[in-house]
Structure formats: C-alpha cells, structure tokens
Scaffold this motif. Structure first.
Motif, short mmCIF file in Angstrom:
data_model
loop_
_atom_site.label_atom_id
_atom_site.label_comp_id
_atom_site.label_asym_id
_atom_site.label_seq_id
_atom_site.Cartn_x
_atom_site.Cartn_y
_atom_site.Cartn_z
N MET A 1 50.62 10.74 15.22
CA MET A 1 49.69 9.77 15.77
C MET A 1 48.91 10.38 16.92
SD MET A 1 50.09 7.01 14.02
CE MET A 1 49.36 5.75 15.05
N LYS A 2 47.64 10.03 17.02
CA LYS A 2 46.81 10.50 18.12
C LYS A 2 47.26 9.80 19.40
CE LYS A 2 42.03 10.62 19.76
NZ LYS A 2 42.33 9.92 21.02
N SER A 3 47.42 10.58 20.46
CA SER A 3 47.83 10.00 21.73
C SER A 3 46.69 9.19 22.34
CB SER A 3 48.26 11.11 22.70
OG SER A 3 47.18 11.99 22.93
N VAL A 4 47.04 8.22 23.16
CA VAL A 4 46.05 7.36 23.80
C VAL A 4 45.35 8.14 24.92
CG1 VAL A 4 45.73 5.27 25.17
CG2 VAL A 4 47.33 5.27 23.25
N THR A 5 44.03 8.03 24.99
CA THR A 5 43.25 8.65 26.05
C THR A 5 43.20 7.71 27.24
OG1 THR A 5 41.88 9.90 24.50
CG2 THR A 5 40.98 9.54 26.71
N GLU B 1 30.87 -1.37 33.24
CA GLU B 1 31.53 -2.37 32.39
C GLU B 1 31.37 -1.99 30.92
OE1 GLU B 1 33.82 -5.70 31.66
OE2 GLU B 1 33.29 -4.84 33.60
N ALA B 2 30.19 -1.49 30.55
CA ALA B 2 29.97 -1.05 29.18
C ALA B 2 30.87 0.13 28.83
CB ALA B 2 28.50 -0.67 28.99
N LEU C 1 37.97 0.63 25.68
CA LEU C 1 39.00 -0.29 25.19
C LEU C 1 38.86 -0.51 23.69
CD1 LEU C 1 39.06 -2.94 28.06
CD2 LEU C 1 40.76 -1.17 27.57
N SER C 2 37.62 -0.52 23.20
CA SER C 2 37.41 -0.71 21.76
C SER C 2 37.96 0.45 20.95
CB SER C 2 35.92 -0.89 21.47
OG SER C 2 35.21 0.34 21.61
N LEU C 3 38.10 1.61 21.60
CA LEU C 3 38.66 2.80 20.94
C LEU C 3 40.17 2.89 21.12
CD1 LEU C 3 35.92 5.36 22.03
CD2 LEU C 3 36.22 4.38 19.75
N GLY C 4 40.75 1.91 21.80
CA GLY C 4 42.19 1.92 22.01
C GLY C 4 42.62 2.73 23.22
N ASP C 5 41.67 3.07 24.09
CA ASP C 5 42.00 3.87 25.27
C ASP C 5 42.63 3.00 26.35
OD1 ASP C 5 40.74 5.89 23.93
OD2 ASP C 5 38.97 5.95 25.22
N ILE D 1 27.84 6.54 22.49
CA ILE D 1 27.96 7.74 23.32
C ILE D 1 29.43 7.98 23.69
CG2 ILE D 1 27.43 8.70 25.60
CD1 ILE D 1 24.67 7.33 25.31
N ILE D 2 30.13 6.92 24.04
CA ILE D 2 31.55 7.06 24.37
C ILE D 2 32.34 7.43 23.11
CG2 ILE D 2 33.61 5.85 25.20
CD1 ILE D 2 31.59 6.58 27.37
N ALA D 3 31.97 6.88 21.98
CA ALA D 3 32.65 7.21 20.73
C ALA D 3 32.48 8.69 20.40
CB ALA D 3 32.13 6.34 19.59
N ASP D 4 31.33 9.27 20.77
CA ASP D 4 31.05 10.68 20.51
C ASP D 4 31.35 11.56 21.71
OD1 ASP D 4 30.14 10.01 17.99
OD2 ASP D 4 28.04 9.87 18.59
N TYR D 5 32.17 11.07 22.62
CA TYR D 5 32.43 11.75 23.89
C TYR D 5 32.84 13.20 23.70
CZ TYR D 5 34.35 12.41 28.62
OH TYR D 5 34.60 12.88 29.89
N GLU D 6 33.69 13.46 22.71
CA GLU D 6 34.20 14.82 22.51
C GLU D 6 33.10 15.81 22.14
OE1 GLU D 6 37.22 15.69 23.23
OE2 GLU D 6 37.72 13.63 23.76
#
Length: 258
Positions: free
Chosen positions: A3-7, A27-28, A34-38, A220-225
């Motif tokens: 499982m991928k660890s939580v960021t 806030e965004a 949070l939507s990514l499970g972080d 942008i946050i989803a593509d952070y990596e």
C-alpha cells in the motif's frame, strides 16, 4: 501488493486577512490534499499570533549567551530540549511533513516579514541544521517545499526583464533557505495582479481569473510529483567555498565572473 503510504503536507499560510485570496488558495490546497487521502497539518501564522522576532527573551537564562548569539543560544536550547513551545510545535510539524506548501503574498519585493521571522525562529541551529548537516547533507533530504505566492504586479512586470524585478530571483533567498536544510525546492507557483485597486470590469475579470485558478489547483496538487524543481549546485561544485570554474551557474546569486 504494498500500500502507498500517506503523504503528510504542512500548509503554512502567511497573510493577516482570513478572507484574502492567499487564504482561499491555502484552503484549496488543503481540500486537494485531503481528496487524495493525505494528512494535512496547518500553520496560519497570523491567526496563531506567531511572534516572528527572535531574541533572548524566548529562552531560559541558562541557554542565552552574553552577548546574545542567536546560533549558540538556539543550539544550547535545542540540545537541552528547552526550545520555546511555539517553536517546538512548528518544528514538530516540519519534521512530520513530507512536503511543505507555503502560501504568501510578495510585499516590497520579498515574502512578508512574518515568514522570514518564522524561518529565523523555527529553523533552529543545532536542531534543524548544523555544520555537518546542511545542503546535500541536510536533515530534510527527500522532502519538498512549494511556494504559492501572489504579486500585485503583472506577470510581465515580474519577469526577468520586468520593472518590478525578476520574481524568481526575489524568491531565491527563501528557496536557498530550504535548500540549506536539504529540501528539494519546487519552482514557485505564481499568480500575478492580485491587489485591491481593480474596479468595474477589471475587478470582475480578476475575480473570475482567481476562481479559475482555485478550480485548477486540485489538478496541480494531484500532479505534484511532476512539478519542476529549482536547480542548485551540489556541494562538490564548490572548492574552498567558491564555485568551481568548470561547474555550471544556476543563479545570478552564485555565478562566474563575466
């Protein structure tokens, strides 16, 4: 399957107005993470009443040098486990975070003094860095930092040849601060022309543009990596403290003579 660890993301907001665009942008960021499970940690420096002024009054007398030396005092307090409570709280957040996202406006060609003071007090000598643990050997290797900053100037005015000065250079000292600790620094995300003097149609255009930016921020946050980084010279690019003649220059702050 592993499982991928939580960021864990630390969001640091540096703006005195909770209704500002900078606050909405932070806030965004939180909603996107949070939507990514972080896991999300927050430091709203103005709302916290964080004191940005470093000085001897923060420390127990046994840790304070005479005359006061900030590096030696921080080191003594860190080793004794007697750092100020507000500083220790921030240190714990920074150490827990996989990445830090800073939200702030650019005032007088630099980040707000509150953010500079946060760095001076929280990034303590002897705790967050020391002579043997900095730059390539920094204690925060493998962690990233992203600046999300607004300017009142237009994008053209903040370009390399702009009248307001190259925003990438204006933010370089803050970037190098985190580089000193070992962080990977990502290229800043910038939104220009954010000020309160727009009127009529110009104000409506700005408001719509800012709303569009907030909507696009989740991706942008989803593509952070995949976000690009700021290049720095490695430790071995220097000899006797100076850039080697055969090493590349990545910034006018560290350059070869013409």
């Amino acid at each position: 399957m592993r499982m991928k660890s939580v960021t864990t993301t630390l969001i640091v907001l540096v703006h005195p107005a909770p209704t500002s665009f900078n606050a909405a942008w932070a806030e965004a960021t939180e909603e996107a993470c949070l939507s990514l499970g972080d896991e999300v940690l927050r430091s709203d420096l103005y709302a916290m009443g964080f004191n940005p002024a470093e000085g001897p009054a923060h420390y127990p007398p046994a840790s304070v040098t005479d005359p006061y030396d900030v590096l030696k005092t921080q080191e003594a307090a860190a080793k004794a486990g007697r750092l100020p409570a507000d500083v220790q709280c921030e240190i714990d957040k920074v150490r827990s975070a996989d990445r830090i996202i800073l939200h702030f406006p650019v005032w007088w060609f630099a980040p707000p003094a509150m953010l500079k003071g946060w760095c001076e007090r929280v990034l303590v000598n002897g705790g967050m860095h020391d002579t043997d643990n900095r730059f390539d050997a920094g204690l925060f290797r493998g962690k990233t930092v992203l600046f999300c900053a607004t300017t009142g100037s237009r994008a053209a005015e903040s370009a390399h040849n702009g009248k307001e000065g190259d925003i990438q250079m204006l933010l370089w000292p803050l970037a190098y601060t985190f580089r000193y600790l070992g962080f990977d620094v990502l290229r800043p995300r910038l939104i220009h022309g954010v000020h309160g003097y727009h009127k009529g149609a110009a104000k409506q255009t700005l408001e719509q543009r800012l709303q569009d930016e907030l909507k696009a921020h989740r991706q942008i946050i989803a593509d952070y990596e995949n976000l690009p980084g700021v290049p720095f010279n490695a430790d071995d690019a220097f000899e006797a403290g100076c850039l080697r003649a055969d090493a590349p220059s990545h910034s006018l702050f560290i350059r070869h003579e013409p």
